[in-house]
Design a protein around this motif. Structure first.
Motif, PDB file in Angstrom:
ATOM      1  N   UNK A 148       0.622  -0.985  -4.691  1.00  0.00           N
ATOM      2  CA  UNK A 148       0.545  -1.048  -6.141  1.00  0.00           C
ATOM      3  C   UNK A 148      -0.882  -1.158  -6.660  1.00  0.00           C
ATOM      4  N   UNK A 149      -1.678  -2.004  -6.013  1.00  0.00           N
ATOM      5  CA  UNK A 149      -3.051  -2.214  -6.472  1.00  0.00           C
ATOM      6  C   UNK A 149      -3.933  -0.987  -6.286  1.00  0.00           C
ATOM      7  N   UNK A 150      -3.641  -0.198  -5.239  1.00  0.00           N
ATOM      8  CA  UNK A 150      -4.512   0.946  -4.945  1.00  0.00           C
ATOM      9  C   UNK A 150      -3.867   2.290  -5.283  1.00  0.00           C
ATOM     10  N   UNK A 151      -2.705   2.236  -5.911  1.00  0.00           N
ATOM     11  CA  UNK A 151      -2.065   3.473  -6.334  1.00  0.00           C
ATOM     12  C   UNK A 151      -1.633   4.354  -5.178  1.00  0.00           C
ATOM     13  N   UNK A 152      -1.106   3.758  -4.120  1.00  0.00           N
ATOM     14  CA  UNK A 152      -0.680   4.532  -2.956  1.00  0.00           C
ATOM     15  C   UNK A 152       0.796   4.898  -3.066  1.00  0.00           C
ATOM     16  N   UNK A 153       1.131   6.121  -2.718  1.00  0.00           N
ATOM     17  CA  UNK A 153       2.527   6.514  -2.581  1.00  0.00           C
ATOM     18  C   UNK A 153       2.955   6.136  -1.164  1.00  0.00           C
ATOM     19  N   UNK A 154       3.924   5.233  -1.004  1.00  0.00           N
ATOM     20  CA  UNK A 154       4.254   4.737   0.336  1.00  0.00           C
ATOM     21  C   UNK A 154       4.512   5.832   1.355  1.00  0.00           C
ATOM     22  N   UNK A 155       5.300   6.847   1.006  1.00  0.00           N
ATOM     23  CA  UNK A 155       5.656   7.887   1.966  1.00  0.00           C
ATOM     24  C   UNK A 155       4.447   8.720   2.387  1.00  0.00           C
ATOM     25  N   UNK A 156       3.387   8.681   1.575  1.00  0.00           N
ATOM     26  CA  UNK A 156       2.177   9.461   1.867  1.00  0.00           C
ATOM     27  C   UNK A 156       1.059   8.581   2.435  1.00  0.00           C
TER      28      UNK A 156
END
Length: 203
Positions: free
Chosen positions: A154-162
């Motif tokens: 959430x803090x770093x704007x990551x898409x979990x699957x990617x």
């Protein structure tokens, strides 16, 4: 397999060597006595609570109350912490730096006490190269708790699957997978190079 757009490194035993025995080989020369101390006094379970955010003064006081005759050795854990992290793994650091230099999105997620991480950052400038870091001791959550992976994403704007996570602890790797990330178990730089190549990263 999803396309990987984010790479997340653990730090201890992936990028930095860590061995609490190093100062205690000098402080407690007897092998049996040293083993007893690290298995029964300054244990891994005790130390991980500092990674969760517990203050060192509180941590020391708890153990000194139980083992008053070990006070000097208990206080030595934090006092000599710098000796426990004597060097980086240059081959792993080189992979991280190549990924950053090639323009890939690299961050770090670590179980680390807040103050010792600040010390490590001063000693090892490469820790400033990734886009950022989540330090467990700063947020009060440790791997493999699902919440730390979700917080980092959430803090770093990551898409979990990617997202590809790299950690030396199998339970932390499984924790990342449970959070929807892809993850590899780190056992050395050459295996990591091969793992990254399998995801399309030429390093």
């Amino acid at each position: 397999m999803s396309e990987i757009r984010h790479i997340v490194f653990d730090i201890g035993k992936v990028l930095l060597h860590y061995d609490p025995e190093i100062p205690y080989r000098r402080l407690i020369p007897d092998d049996g006595a040293r083993r007893w101390f690290l298995e029964n006094v300054c244990t891994g379970a005790w130390n991980v609570e500092q990674d969760r955010g517990r203050d060192w003064r509180e941590a020391e006081a708890l153990l000194i109350a139980e083992h008053p005759h070990e006070e000097d050795n208990i206080r030595a854990f934090r006092r000599h912490w710098h000796e426990m992290v004597p060097h980086a793994y240059d081959d792993s650091v080189a992979l991280l730096e190549k990924l950053v230099d090639a323009g890939h999105d690299v961050t770090m997620l670590t179980n680390f006490a807040a103050d010792t991480y600040a010390e490590a950052r001063r000693r090892y400038p490469f820790l400033e190269k990734p886009r950022g870091v989540t330090v467990s001791g700063e947020i009060g959550i440790i791997k493999p708790d699902r919440a730390i992976y979700d917080t980092h994403a959430g803090n770093f704007g990551l898409e979990p699957q990617a997202t590809l996570f790299i950690d030396d602890s199998e339970k932390n790797v499984e924790g990342a997978k449970a959070a929807g990330w892809q993850a590899v178990h780190f056992t050395g730089a050459e295996k990591l190079r091969a793992d990254l190549g399998g995801y399309g990263f030429a390093v």
